[in-house]
Design a protein around this motif. Structure first.
Motif, PDB file in Angstrom:
ATOM      1  N   TYR A 145       2.246   4.600   4.558  1.00 45.72           N
ATOM      2  CA  TYR A 145       3.709   4.631   4.435  1.00 45.72           C
ATOM      3  C   TYR A 145       4.140   4.118   3.061  1.00 45.72           C
ATOM      4  N   VAL A 146       3.542   2.999   2.636  1.00 46.26           N
ATOM      5  CA  VAL A 146       3.900   2.410   1.341  1.00 46.26           C
ATOM      6  C   VAL A 146       3.559   3.371   0.204  1.00 46.26           C
ATOM      7  N   LYS A 147       2.408   3.997   0.272  1.00 43.41           N
ATOM      8  CA  LYS A 147       2.023   4.961  -0.770  1.00 43.41           C
ATOM      9  C   LYS A 147       3.017   6.120  -0.824  1.00 43.41           C
ATOM     10  N   MET A 148       3.447   6.574   0.343  1.00 39.18           N
ATOM     11  CA  MET A 148       4.360   7.703   0.407  1.00 39.18           C
ATOM     12  C   MET A 148       5.725   7.344  -0.184  1.00 39.18           C
ATOM     13  N   ILE A 149       6.223   6.152   0.128  1.00 44.53           N
ATOM     14  CA  ILE A 149       7.551   5.740  -0.324  1.00 44.53           C
ATOM     15  C   ILE A 149       7.557   5.363  -1.806  1.00 44.53           C
ATOM     16  N   THR A 150       6.547   4.628  -2.238  1.00 42.39           N
ATOM     17  CA  THR A 150       6.564   4.067  -3.595  1.00 42.39           C
ATOM     18  C   THR A 150       5.924   4.958  -4.648  1.00 42.39           C
ATOM     19  N   GLY A 151       4.999   5.820  -4.212  1.00 43.84           N
ATOM     20  CA  GLY A 151       4.268   6.635  -5.180  1.00 43.84           C
ATOM     21  C   GLY A 151       3.051   5.949  -5.761  1.00 43.84           C
ATOM     22  N   MET A 152       2.810   4.692  -5.385  1.00 45.02           N
ATOM     23  CA  MET A 152       1.619   3.989  -5.864  1.00 45.02           C
ATOM     24  C   MET A 152       0.366   4.604  -5.272  1.00 45.02           C
ATOM     25  N   ARG A 153      -0.654   4.762  -6.062  1.00 46.34           N
ATOM     26  CA  ARG A 153      -1.928   5.252  -5.566  1.00 46.34           C
ATOM     27  C   ARG A 153      -2.868   4.078  -5.290  1.00 46.34           C
ATOM     28  N   VAL A 154      -2.360   3.121  -4.550  1.00 48.78           N
ATOM     29  CA  VAL A 154      -3.143   1.955  -4.157  1.00 48.78           C
ATOM     30  C   VAL A 154      -3.459   2.104  -2.680  1.00 48.78           C
ATOM     31  N   HIS A 155      -4.740   2.114  -2.324  1.00 52.30           N
ATOM     32  CA  HIS A 155      -5.141   2.353  -0.936  1.00 52.30           C
ATOM     33  C   HIS A 155      -4.761   1.202  -0.005  1.00 52.30           C
ATOM     34  N   ASP A 156      -4.694  -0.018  -0.550  1.00 58.95           N
ATOM     35  CA  ASP A 156      -4.420  -1.190   0.289  1.00 58.95           C
ATOM     36  C   ASP A 156      -3.297  -2.028  -0.339  1.00 58.95           C
ATOM     37  N   PRO A 157      -2.065  -1.507  -0.319  1.00 57.44           N
ATOM     38  CA  PRO A 157      -0.960  -2.218  -0.988  1.00 57.44           C
ATOM     39  C   PRO A 157      -0.557  -3.518  -0.311  1.00 57.44           C
ATOM     40  N   THR A 158      -0.936  -3.717   0.955  1.00 65.80           N
ATOM     41  CA  THR A 158      -0.588  -4.960   1.645  1.00 65.80           C
ATOM     42  C   THR A 158      -1.652  -6.037   1.475  1.00 65.80           C
ATOM     43  N   ALA A 159      -2.715  -5.748   0.740  1.00 65.20           N
ATOM     44  CA  ALA A 159      -3.820  -6.695   0.575  1.00 65.20           C
ATOM     45  C   ALA A 159      -3.338  -8.008  -0.025  1.00 65.20           C
ATOM     46  N   GLY A 160      -3.897  -9.102   0.465  1.00 68.67           N
ATOM     47  CA  GLY A 160      -3.535 -10.420  -0.023  1.00 68.67           C
ATOM     48  C   GLY A 160      -4.650 -11.112  -0.788  1.00 68.67           C
ATOM     49  N   PHE A 161      -5.665 -10.354  -1.185  1.00 70.21           N
ATOM     50  CA  PHE A 161      -6.782 -10.888  -1.963  1.00 70.21           C
ATOM     51  C   PHE A 161      -6.714 -10.224  -3.331  1.00 70.21           C
ATOM     52  N   VAL A 162      -6.158 -10.931  -4.319  1.00 70.56           N
ATOM     53  CA  VAL A 162      -5.773 -10.288  -5.572  1.00 70.56           C
ATOM     54  C   VAL A 162      -6.056 -11.220  -6.752  1.00 70.56           C
ATOM     55  N   CYS A 163      -6.418 -10.625  -7.886  1.00 72.19           N
ATOM     56  CA  CYS A 163      -6.506 -11.354  -9.150  1.00 72.19           C
ATOM     57  C   CYS A 163      -5.509 -10.753 -10.134  1.00 72.19           C
ATOM     58  N   TYR A 164      -4.666 -11.595 -10.701  1.00 71.13           N
ATOM     59  CA  TYR A 164      -3.711 -11.179 -11.729  1.00 71.13           C
ATOM     60  C   TYR A 164      -4.098 -11.796 -13.067  1.00 71.13           C
ATOM     61  N   LYS A 165      -4.012 -11.026 -14.120  1.00 67.24           N
ATOM     62  CA  LYS A 165      -4.044 -11.628 -15.439  1.00 67.24           C
ATOM     63  C   LYS A 165      -2.712 -12.345 -15.668  1.00 67.24           C
ATOM     64  N   ARG A 166      -2.765 -13.450 -16.383  1.00 65.80           N
ATOM     65  CA  ARG A 166      -1.563 -14.263 -16.552  1.00 65.80           C
ATOM     66  C   ARG A 166      -0.402 -13.485 -17.159  1.00 65.80           C
ATOM     67  N   HIS A 167      -0.672 -12.629 -18.135  1.00 69.26           N
ATOM     68  CA  HIS A 167       0.427 -11.924 -18.791  1.00 69.26           C
ATOM     69  C   HIS A 167       1.189 -11.019 -17.831  1.00 69.26           C
ATOM     70  N   VAL A 168       0.529 -10.546 -16.772  1.00 69.22           N
ATOM     71  CA  VAL A 168       1.214  -9.729 -15.761  1.00 69.22           C
ATOM     72  C   VAL A 168       2.272 -10.567 -15.057  1.00 69.22           C
ATOM     73  N   LEU A 169       1.875 -11.737 -14.579  1.00 70.50           N
ATOM     74  CA  LEU A 169       2.808 -12.604 -13.860  1.00 70.50           C
ATOM     75  C   LEU A 169       3.915 -13.105 -14.773  1.00 70.50           C
ATOM     76  N   GLU A 170       3.600 -13.319 -16.029  1.00 75.18           N
ATOM     77  CA  GLU A 170       4.618 -13.773 -16.975  1.00 75.18           C
ATOM     78  C   GLU A 170       5.710 -12.727 -17.191  1.00 75.18           C
ATOM     79  N   ASN A 171       5.368 -11.467 -16.943  1.00 75.11           N
ATOM     80  CA  ASN A 171       6.302 -10.379 -17.238  1.00 75.11           C
ATOM     81  C   ASN A 171       6.901  -9.710 -16.002  1.00 75.11           C
ATOM     82  N   LEU A 172       6.712 -10.283 -14.826  1.00 77.54           N
ATOM     83  CA  LEU A 172       7.184  -9.635 -13.601  1.00 77.54           C
ATOM     84  C   LEU A 172       8.498 -10.193 -13.057  1.00 77.54           C
TER      85      LEU A 172
END
Length: 242
Positions: A145-172
């Motif tokens: 459903y999330v892929k259909m609505i958002t257009g993201m090609r992420v297979h597991d958009p609800t996943a809670g196991f994630v690594c972010y580079k700091r610059h991503v979080l600084e700019n969100l």
């Protein structure tokens, strides 16, 4: 100073918190751990405080006044990590549904070029252990459903196991993130997607918790189902906030 911080939000995780901390520190990699505890009445934070004497300068604790939602706990942790200049900032559950050894795989993905590395249950089929069928169908259906609505090609958009580079979080624009439940995970990935950051999925095996009580509720599910459509609309008509 190590460049990697694992943020673990807790609420009544007395049965798991010591074991998960020891599992992370037992890896042959130098991770720091930040526990963000929502004033757990079961004494979770007291266990962490005791362990800080054993792991000085590696284990950190932030205790909030009350239970305020998963999303706000992570935002609190992100800001703490950004202020201390960690380069790689992780989300991970306390209940061993995420295998701590996979932290190294997520870190490797980011060091090899990903801006966001997602521990994915659905990149290669369905890799979930000990979940009842209805939970698998609900989660997998939500991902579609999330892929259909958002257009993201992420297979597991609800996943809670994630690594972010700091610059991503600084700019969100963390202060404008709306969701506080599990839909928070969707919103964070969607914001990164809209910014053009490279999101890479790393296939993992997700194992349901063996100790403690799940925090899943009907309100959390409703937020994910109905909130995603509204999030998409806001991204179209309030672009400055995304």
């Amino acid at each position: 100073m190590p460049d990697s911080l694992v943020i673990i939000p807790t609420y009544n995780e007395l049965e798991n918190v010591e074991a998960i901390i020891r599992a992370v520190f037992g890896l042959d990699a130098d991770f720091h751990v930040l526990i963000v505890d929502d004033n757990s009445p079961d004494g979770t934070s007291s266990v962490v405080e005791k362990m800080q004497g054993e792991f000085p300068e590696r284990l950190f604790l932030e205790v909030r006044k009350e239970k305020s939602g998963l999303g706000t706990a992570y935002i609190h942790g992100f800001k703490w990590a950004i202020a201390r200049k960690y380069d790689y900032i992780f989300e991970m559950d306390a209940d061993f549904s995420h295998n701590p050894t996979d932290l190294k795989r997520l870190l490797r993905a980011c060091k090899n070029g990903a801006d966001v590395a997602v521990g994915s249950r659905y990149k290669k089929g369905v890799n979930v252990v000990n979940w009842p069928l209805y939970r698998v169908l609900l989660s997998y259906g939500a991902s579609f459903y999330v892929k259909m609505i958002t257009g993201m090609r992420v297979h597991d958009p609800t996943a809670g196991f994630v690594c972010y580079k700091r610059h991503v979080l600084e700019n969100l624009n963390l202060d404008s993130v709306r969701f506080i439940g599990y839909a928070f995970q969707i919103e964070m990935k969607f914001r990164a997607y809209l910014k053009g950051y490279k999101i890479e999925e790393v296939s993992i095996i997700f194992k349901d918790r063996e100790k403690g009580k799940s925090k899943m509720s009907s309100s959390i599910i409703g937020e994910a189902i109905f909130g995603v459509f509204m999030m998409k609309m806001r991204s179209l008509f309030q672009k400055n906030r995304f």
